[in-house]
Scaffold this motif. Structure first.
Motif, mmCIF file in Angstrom:
data_model
loop_
_atom_site.group_PDB
_atom_site.id
_atom_site.type_symbol
_atom_site.label_atom_id
_atom_site.label_comp_id
_atom_site.label_asym_id
_atom_site.label_seq_id
_atom_site.Cartn_x
_atom_site.Cartn_y
_atom_site.Cartn_z
ATOM 1 N N ASN B 48 0.545 -1.244 0.219
ATOM 2 C CA ASN B 48 0.127 0.084 0.016
ATOM 3 C C ASN B 48 0.725 1.682 0.107
ATOM 4 N N PHE B 84 1.783 -0.792 -10.499
ATOM 5 C CA PHE B 84 0.263 -1.673 -10.643
ATOM 6 C C PHE B 84 0.480 -2.795 -8.679
ATOM 7 N N LEU B 85 -0.497 -1.894 -8.425
ATOM 8 C CA LEU B 85 -1.237 -3.035 -7.483
ATOM 9 C C LEU B 85 -2.141 -4.271 -7.502
ATOM 10 N N ALA B 86 -1.843 -5.679 -7.318
ATOM 11 C CA ALA B 86 -3.133 -6.292 -7.818
ATOM 12 C C ALA B 86 -3.303 -6.313 -5.860
ATOM 13 N N PHE B 87 -4.436 -6.247 -6.158
ATOM 14 C CA PHE B 87 -5.712 -6.047 -4.287
ATOM 15 C C PHE B 87 -5.588 -7.624 -3.820
ATOM 16 N N PRO B 90 -9.652 -6.911 -3.077
ATOM 17 C CA PRO B 90 -10.483 -5.744 -4.553
ATOM 18 C C PRO B 90 -11.344 -4.884 -3.946
ATOM 19 N N THR B 91 -11.803 -3.403 -3.740
ATOM 20 C CA THR B 91 -13.615 -3.033 -3.813
ATOM 21 C C THR B 91 -14.565 -3.107 -4.760
ATOM 22 N N GLU B 154 -7.880 -8.975 -10.814
ATOM 23 C CA GLU B 154 -6.902 -8.190 -10.913
ATOM 24 C C GLU B 154 -5.624 -8.009 -12.274
#
Lengths: 472, 250
Positions: B48, B84-87, B90-91, B154
Motif C-alpha cells: 500500500n 500496479f497493485l493487485a489487491f 479488491p473493492t 486483478e
C-alpha cells in the motif's frame, strides 16, 4: 471532464448553460403576493367555466388555512418569500403553433436549451412553458390521427371540459396539502394528455418548464389519462436563471392509468439553486396497469416531492426510481408512496441519493397495504452516498400493513465514498476527480439505464459538472 | 540489469503507529521477489505504501522507482508511471462495468497511445487467455464476484495495463488449486526482461507456480532474512516461529 484536470466552477457553468435570463417582457403580470383578486384575475383572463373559478377560490381558502407542514424542513420552508412572489405572469398573447410564432427572446431561450432540436430528433410531441403559460406545443401528425391529445392544460380545459372535470383533482384534491391547495388556486399551464384505447406511443412526449422572471411562481398542472391498453412515456425537464432572490415552483401532476395501460413519467429537475420546488404527484393504476415514476432531482434549493401510485386494480404495478443530488445549500427531500388497495398488486421503490459540500438528502416513503389487498409484493431500497463529513442524509420509511399474505422487503444503506474505492481507481491511473465521477455515475447507473439514451447522456454530463469543482 | 525499485530504510506509520521499521529492498528489472511473513508483519503495508495509499505515512527513508523518488507522488501518478497493485481485497464499484473501467484505466495509463478501436478485441483476448467468460465485461467491477473471479480480474488488469512493477498482494489467497494454476500461468506469461514483480504471500505454494529470484522474510516490520527460492521451502518446513523469536531477542 476537463482534460487538464482543472476544476470548473459549478455556478458559473449553470449560469452559461441554463442560468441566463431574457429581459422581462409580458402582456400581463399579477401584483406581488396572493389574494382572491389574483385568483379571480387569473380565472378571468383564461375565460374559465364557473366551476373552475369556484374550485380555485375554495382552494385558496384551504391554502390560507393550512400551516406549513411541521414534519418537513421548516427552517427552509419558512424562508419562502410568499408575499414577494408573482403568482401569474403571461408572457405572450397567443400560444405558438410553430417556433416562428414564438417571440424571438423566448424562442432563443428554448433554442439554447436544445428543445427544438430534441423535438426534431427524438420526440413525438413538445410542450414548452415559459413563466405561467405554454408558449408552444406540437404533436406528431400520426399520433394526432390516432386520436392522441397532447395540449397545454388550459387548452385541454377549453376543448375537453368533461374529461378534465371528471379527473382534475380526483387523485390530489385541493386540500391534500398546503402546496396542492396553492397550485389548485393559481394553476396555469402544464400538460393535458389523453391516449386512446390500445394506442401505444412509442417515442416520448416532452414538456419543458422554464422560469425566466425574478421572484416568479410557476404553478403548472398536468393530467395524463391512458385509456385501456394504451401506453405513453412523458418526460419533463426544468431550468431557471440564477438569481439572488428566490422563486417558487409548485406543480400538481395526476396520472390515470386505466386497465392494462402503461404510463412512464420521467423528470429531470435541474432548477437553479434559488428555486423552491414543492410538487405533488400521484397516479392511479387500475387492473393490470403499470405506472412508473422516474425522478431525477439535481437542482433547486429545497425539493419536496413524493410521487405516489394508488394500486386500485388487481395485478396493478407501481414503480418509483428516484435519484437526488444535493450540494451546498440544497435539501432534496424526496421519496415515494405506494398504496395497495387491490390483491396481487406489486410495487418497487428505488431511491438513490448523493450529498456533498454540506448538502442534505432525505428519503420519505410510505407503503400502505389495505386489508382486502392480499398477495401483495413490495420492495423498497434506498441507498445514500455521502461525499464528505459535513453532508447529511436521513431516511424516514413508513409501512402500514393491514393485510395477510404480503411480501415486503426493505433495505436501506448509507455509505461514504470510500477512501478504498478512490484508492482502487486511482491505483489504475485515474485522477481523483475522474475516480469520484466514476463512482458517482456508477451509483446513479440504475436510474440512468432506464432513461432514453439522450437523457442518460445528459444526466451523466450534469453529474460530471456537479463533481467537477468539488475535487481539486 | 538495472534497478527498478529501490527501498532504503523505509519507516511507515498508520494512524500514528509505526508498522514498517526500516525496510531496504532492491528489485532489478525482470526479477520476481517474494515477500513472505506472518499475518500482521507489515506485508500489505509495504504494498500500500509503494502504491501511495494516503493512510500510510512515510516517516523516514526513500522509495526510488527507476531512480526517481516516489514519495511526493500521488497514487494515480505512480500508476501512470507503470506501478500496479493487485489487491488482496479488491473493492466493488457499483454500476461501473469492467469494460468501462478498463477502458478508462487504459486511457489513463497509455494516454495518446491508447487504441480505442482495438479495445474490445484486446479485452476479449486478455479475458480468453485467463479463462474468463465474456459476460465478465458487462458485469460491475468486483460486484458479487467470487474470490477467484476477483483475483482473475486483478491479473486481467495487470495484463492490460502492462506495468513495469507489479505488486501482488496475496494473489493466491482464496483460490482453489485450478484457479491458482490459471492465475499463475497468467502471471508467468507476463514475465519478461522489463517487468519486476514483488509477490506478497503467506504461503509457499504460490512459489511452486511462480518461481522467485529472491525471497525475503518480513517479521514485525523488518526484513529478517533474504535468500534464494530454497528459503521458501525452509519456511514451509519450520514456519515463521524461529524468526519471531529472533526479533524478540534483538
Amino acid at each position: 471532464m476537463t482534460d487538464n484536470g482543472k476544476p470548473l466552477d459549478i455556478g458559473q457553468n449553470y449560469e452559461e448553460q441554463y442560468g441566463f435570463h431574457d429581459p422581462e417582457k409580458y402582456v400581463f403580470k399579477s401584483k406581488k403576493g396572493l389574494t382572491s383578486t389574483t385568483v379571480e384575475e387569473i380565472s378571468e383572463m383564461k375565460s374559465e367555466p364557473e366551476w373552475m373559478r369556484n374550485y380555485r377560490l375554495k382552494a385558496l381558502a384551504s391554502y390560507e388555512k393550512k400551516p406549513l407542514p411541521a414534519w418537513a424542513d421548516v427552517g427552509m420552508l419558512s424562508q419562502i418569500p410568499f408575499d414577494d412572489i408573482y403568482y401569474y405572469l403571461k408572457p405572450m398573447e397567443e400560444q405558438g403553433k410553430t417556433w416562428e410564432d414564438v417571440p424571438a427572446d423566448i424562442k432563443n431561450t428554448f433554442d439554447k436549451l436544445g428543445i427544438p432540436e430534441a423535438e426534431r430528433k427524438f420526440l413525438a410531441g413538445v410542450t414548452a412553458q415559459y413563466e405561467s403559460e405554454v408558449v408552444y406545443h406540437s404533436i406528431n401528425k400520426e399520433l394526432e390521427k390516432q386520436g392522441v391529445i397532447f395540449l397545454g392544460m388550459d387548452d385541454g380545459l377549453k376543448k375537453y371540459p368533461d374529461l378534465v372535470k371528471k379527473y382534475f383533482g380526483s387523485l390530489i384534491p385541493a386540500a391534500d396539502n398546503k402546496f396542492s391547495a396553492l397550485n389548485s388556486a393559481v394553476w396555469s399551464g402544464g400538460s393535458f394528455i389523453y391516449i386512446p384505447k390500445g394506442v401505444k406511443v412509442a417515442i416520448p412526449l416532452q414538456a419543458y418548464f422554464r422560469i425566466n422572471a425574478k421572484n416568479m411562481g410557476q404553478f403548472e398542472r398536468t393530467l395524463i389519462i391512458a385509456d385501456e391498453g394504451s401506453s405513453v412515456h412523458y418526460i419533463e425537464g426544468c431550468t431557471a436563471p440564477v438569481y439572488s432572490s428566490d422563486s417558487l415552483h409548485s406543480a400538481v401532476v395526476e396520472l390515470i392509468a386505466l386497465p392494462h395501460s402503461h404510463i412512464r413519467y420521467t423528470t429531470i429537475q435541474n432548477w437553479s439553486k434559488n428555486v423552491y420546488n414543492l410538487v405533488t404527484k400521484r397516479a392511479i393504476a387500475h387492473e393490470n396497469a403499470t405506472v412508473e415514476w422516474l425522478d431525477g432531482n439535481l437542482g433547486s434549493k429545497l425539493t419536496m416531492k413524493y410521487p405516489g401510485v394508488i394500486l386500485a386494480g388487481r395485478k396493478a404495478r407501481g414503480e418509483v426510481v428516484s435519484v437526488a443530488f444535493s450540494g451546498k445549500g440544497q435539501h432534496q427531500d424526496a421519496g415515494a408512496k405506494m398504496i395497495h388497495l387491490a390483491p396481487e398488486t406489486s410495487s418497487t421503490i428505488l431511491s438513490k441519493s448523493i450529498s456533498k459540500d454540506g448538502g442534505r438528502t432525505s428519503y420519505r416513503g410510505l407503503v400502505q397495504v389495505h386489508p382486502e389487498a392480499e398477495n401483495v409484493k413490495s420492495s423498497v431500497r434506498c441507498d445514500a452516498l455521502l461525499m464528505d463529513e459535513i453532508s447529511r442524509s436521513d431516511t424516514y420509511p413508513t409501512m402500514e400493513i393491514d393485510a395477510k399474505k404480503v411480501r415486503i422487503e426493505h433495505e436501506a444503506t448509507v455509505s461514504k465514498v470510500g477512501e478504498e474505492q478512490l484508492f482502487y481507481l486511482m491505483s489504475r491511473g485515474l485522477k481523483e476527480q475522474e475516480a469520484t465521477t466514476m463512482i458517482v455515475n456508477g451509483f446513479f447507473e440504475a436510474f440512468a439505464k432506464e432513461l432514453p439514451l439522450e437523457y442518460a447522456v445528459e444526466l451523466n454530463r450534469l453529474v460530471q459538472l456537479e463533481m467537477e469543482g468539488s475535487v481539486g | 540489469m538495472s534497478t527498478l525499485l529501490e527501498v532504503n530504510n523505509l519507516h511507515v506509520e498508520v494512524e500514528g503507529k509505526e508498522i514498517l521499521k526500516g525496510i531496504s529492498l532492491k528489485v532489478e528489472k525482470g526479477q520476481v521477489h517474494a515477500l513472505m511473513g506472518p499475518n500482521g508483519s507489515g506485508k500489505s503495508t509495504l504494498s500500500n505504501t509503494l502504491m501511495g495509499h494516503p493512510k500510510y505515512k512515510v516517516t523516514q527513508g526513500q522509495i526510488l522507482f527507476n531512480g526517481q523518488d516516489l514519495t511526493p507522488l500521488k497514487t494515480d501518478a505512480r500508476a501512470r508511471m507503470g506501478i500496479f497493485l493487485a489487491f488482496q481485497y479488491p473493492t466493488a464499484i457499483q454500476g461501473v462495468t469492467v469494460a468501462n473501467f478498463m477502458r478508462t484505466a487504459m486511457k489513463a495509463r497509455f494516454g495518446e497511445a491508447f487504441q480505442s478501436k482495438e479495445f474490445r478485441k484486446t479485452l476479449k483476448g486478455a479475458m480468453a487467455s485467463l479463462g474468463v467468460d465474456e459476460s465478465f465485461a458487462t458485469r460491475y467491477v468486483n460486484d458479487g464476484f467470487s474470490g477467484g473471479e476477483k483475483k482473475r480480474h486483478e491479473v486481467l488488469q495487470m495484463a492490460l495495463l502492462k506495468p513495469q512493477l507489479a505488486l501482488m498482494d496475496e494473489t493466491d489467497s482464496g483460490l482453489d488449486i485450478d484457479a491458482l494454476r490459471t492465475v499463475s500461468e497468467g502471471v508467468n506469461r507476463l514475465r519478461g526482461p522489463e517487468l519486476g514483480i514483488l509477490l506478497i504471500t503467506h504461503y509457499q505454494r504460490l512459489l511452486n507456480y511462480i518461481q522467485p529470484d529472491a525471497v525475503h522474510v518480513l517479521v514485525d516490520g523488518r526484513i529478517v532474512r533474504s535468500g534464494g527460492k530454497e528459503l521458501a521451502l525452509e519456511l514451509e518446513a519450520k514456519g515463521y516461529a524461529p524468526y519471531e523469536k529472533e526479533t524478540v531477542a534483538s
